[in-house]
Design an enzyme around this catalytic site. Structure first.
Site, PDB file in Angstrom:
ATOM      1  N   GLY A  60      38.859 -36.819 105.587  1.00 31.95           N
ATOM      2  CA  GLY A  60      40.203 -36.317 105.881  1.00 31.95           C
ATOM      3  C   GLY A  60      41.294 -37.262 105.417  1.00 31.95           C
ATOM      4  O   GLY A  60      42.179 -36.894 104.634  1.00 31.95           O
ATOM      5  N   GLY A 119      33.662 -33.191 107.781  1.00 32.32           N
ATOM      6  CA  GLY A 119      32.419 -33.542 108.476  1.00 32.32           C
ATOM      7  C   GLY A 119      31.167 -33.338 107.640  1.00 32.32           C
ATOM      8  O   GLY A 119      30.244 -34.162 107.689  1.00 32.32           O
ATOM      9  N   LYS A 147      37.104 -47.672 112.057  1.00 33.52           N
ATOM     10  CA  LYS A 147      36.031 -48.125 112.941  1.00 33.52           C
ATOM     11  C   LYS A 147      34.661 -48.133 112.285  1.00 33.52           C
ATOM     12  O   LYS A 147      34.294 -47.187 111.587  1.00 33.52           O
ATOM     13  CB  LYS A 147      35.955 -47.200 114.148  1.00 33.52           C
TER      14      LYS A 147
HETATM   15  P1  ADP Z   1      38.418 -40.601 106.725  1.00 30.11           P
HETATM   16  O1  ADP Z   1      39.216 -39.615 107.558  1.00 30.11           O
HETATM   17  O2  ADP Z   1      38.782 -40.493 105.257  1.00 30.11           O
HETATM   18  O3  ADP Z   1      36.937 -40.514 106.970  1.00 30.11           O
HETATM   19  P2  ADP Z   1      38.879 -42.734 108.642  1.00 30.11           P
HETATM   20  O4  ADP Z   1      39.345 -41.721 109.636  1.00 30.11           O
HETATM   21  O5  ADP Z   1      37.576 -43.387 108.875  1.00 30.11           O
HETATM   22  O6  ADP Z   1      38.897 -42.079 107.156  1.00 30.11           O
HETATM   23  O7  ADP Z   1      39.937 -43.941 108.542  1.00 30.11           O
HETATM   24  C1  ADP Z   1      41.301 -43.770 108.357  1.00 30.11           C
HETATM   25  C2  ADP Z   1      42.112 -44.581 109.318  1.00 30.11           C
HETATM   26  O8  ADP Z   1      41.806 -45.970 109.253  1.00 30.11           O
HETATM   27  C3  ADP Z   1      43.591 -44.464 108.985  1.00 30.11           C
HETATM   28  O9  ADP Z   1      44.265 -43.931 110.102  1.00 30.11           O
HETATM   29  C4  ADP Z   1      44.019 -45.902 108.710  1.00 30.11           C
HETATM   30  O10 ADP Z   1      45.318 -46.204 109.168  1.00 30.11           O
HETATM   31  C5  ADP Z   1      43.000 -46.704 109.470  1.00 30.11           C
HETATM   32  N1  ADP Z   1      42.940 -48.079 108.955  1.00 30.11           N
HETATM   33  C6  ADP Z   1      42.441 -48.498 107.793  1.00 30.11           C
HETATM   34  N2  ADP Z   1      42.592 -49.825 107.651  1.00 30.11           N
HETATM   35  C7  ADP Z   1      43.233 -50.271 108.766  1.00 30.11           C
HETATM   36  C8  ADP Z   1      43.667 -51.563 109.223  1.00 30.11           C
HETATM   37  N3  ADP Z   1      43.482 -52.657 108.486  1.00 30.11           N
HETATM   38  N4  ADP Z   1      44.259 -51.635 110.446  1.00 30.11           N
HETATM   39  C9  ADP Z   1      44.437 -50.515 111.182  1.00 30.11           C
HETATM   40  N5  ADP Z   1      44.070 -49.292 110.814  1.00 30.11           N
HETATM   41  C10 ADP Z   1      43.453 -49.150 109.613  1.00 30.11           C
END
Ligand code: ADP
Ligand code: MG
Length: 396
Positions: free
Chosen positions: A353, A376, A196
């Site tokens: 994460g 965080g 997002k």
């Molecule tokens: P972090 O925890 O490293 O900060 P995020 O929580 O922002 O990362 O993002 C990770 C999530 O984004 C994962 O669950 C991944 O499946 C999802 N994601 C990434 N690209 C896509 C996509 N094209 N469609 C659906 N989900 C996605």
């Protein structure tokens, strides 16, 4: 960054209170991942060698009051093994019983206090609670970046009552963050992915003012592409974020930061592992499909951007990496960065994460210059926020 460290204090025969993050995953009473414990071993060993009386403190889970299932007593065996030394335990973190246990310590002894969050004063940053903690010791050592964004009694308030310095693990984390963003070698490329845009607005806005190029991948790229007028089919998008996406594009342009969006994508018709899939240009998305990963042309483009870079920052997977083979883009880019880091062509700093799991999945985690497991706190640092604990550790 000029911060106070173990080099600035005398600890011989002193009581040193060390704030760790012992919030490790526990399955049936056993620690399943001791990374957080392992990273502070150096600090504890150094204090021991210098003849300090060591008192360890941490939170564990999110208790509202004392809760046996969240007792830090469970961590003692793992701590003892990691330290190869006995660790005493006391069933509270403040009070007479704790004072007595501290009084009994000899130089080099290690005592672990009970979960700080059994007292509400910890998270409320209550001054009386902070003072009670401080009364146990001569000096406080902070050694966990993962709690440095929380102004709690043990990470912040205590500084009012006893001197506070950074331990070796925190010192290392701060200098890695500095190399990554505060004072990096240019060109700097940031790679941001994930699900997002809405959870990463501050992060994107801060990064575009600091880096030379920003690669946007993952589902968050879909919203940016939609804002540019591309049809995203059934891909995950945030319709209401389009003005924000445009605003970020404008900020980037003003700051001379190149934005790199996917040019092709791996499209599937079901959100599941091994779903049938096909690669399309982002201008030719099928109405009924969803983009689950970046395509080969995009991977090659990102590679060419990385080849120009001296520093790479990464947060957020570039596709739905939990569902193989839609981890391919993330894994390929991770391996390119890992390889260039190994060749000393690049400083690479990653965190988040899911990013940590994705880099583990790519077997690239230990090849990065620095991979932050601080969650965080790492994200707040990418957002350009000053972390409360670190602000207190600055030398003036
Ligand atoms: P972090 O925890 O490293 O900060 P995020 O929580 O922002 O990362 O993002 C990770 C999530 O984004 C994962 O669950 C991944 O499946 C999802 N994601 C990434 N690209 C896509 C996509 N094209 N469609 C659906 N989900 C996605
Ligand atoms: Mg996440």
């Amino acid at each position: 960054m000029n911060i106070k460290t173990l080099d600035d204090i005398e600890v011989s025969s002193k009581v040193v209170l060390v704030r760790l993050d012992l919030n490790v995953p526990l399955v049936e009473g056993k620690v399943t991942d001791s990374t957080r414990i392992d990273r502070s071993i150096h600090t504890i060993k150094e204090l021991q060698q210098k003849g300090a009386k060591i008192v360890l403190m941490s939170h564990f889970g999110r208790p509202k009051q004392a809760d046996k299932s969240l007792s830090l007593a469970q961590i003692v065996p793992c701590l003892q093994e990691a330290l190869d030394h006995s660790v005493k335990f006391v069933e509270d973190c403040i009070g007479e019983q704790v004072k007595a246990a501290v009084d009994e310590l000899k130089d080099g002894d290690i005592l672990l206090l009970e979960n700080l969050r059994f007292h509400s004063g910890e998270q409320n940053n209550d001054a009386d609670f902070a003072q009670e903690l401080a009364s146990l010791a001569d000096v406080c050592v902070q050694d966990a970046l993962s709690v440095a964004h929380r102004a709690h009694a043990s990470t912040y308030g205590i500084n009012q009552f006893i001197p506070m310095v950074a331990g070796r693990a925190l010192e290392k984390e701060i200098s890695a963050l500095e190399i990554g963003l505060e004072n990096p070698e240019h060109p700097v490329v940031a790679i941001v992915g994930g699900a997002k845009v809405s959870t990463k607005i501050d992060l994107l806005k801060n990064l575009v003012t600091k880096v030379d190029a920003l690669v946007i991948g993952g589902a968050m790229a879909n919203s940016f592409l939609l804002a540019q007028g591309f049809n995203m089919g059934k891909s995950l998008v945030e319709e209401d974020i389009l003005p924000t996406a445009n605003e970020i594009m404008e900020l980037a342009q003003k700051a001379n930061c190149a934005i790199i969006l996917p040019i092709d994508a791996v499209v599937a018709w079901h959100f599941e592992a091994n779903a049938p899939h096909q690669t399309y240009g982002v201008d030719a998305m099928p109405e009924d499909g969803m983009m689950l990963d970046i395509g080969d042309l995009t991977i090659a483009k990102i590679e060419s951007v990385i080849e120009q870079a001296k520093t790479v920052l990464w947060n957020g997977p570039l596709g739905a990496f939990e569902l193989h083979p839609f981890n391919r883009g993330t894994v390929s880019v991770a391996q390119i960065i890992a390889q260039r880091t190994e060749q000393n062509k690049l400083i690479s700093v990653g965190g988040g994460g899911d990013t940590v799991s994705a880099l583990n999945d790519a077997k690239a985690a230990d090849k990065f210059t620095y991979l932050s497991t601080a969650g965080g706190a790492f994200l707040e640092w990418l957002e350009g926020k000053s972390l409360p604990t670190i602000s207190l550790l600055m030398k003036n």
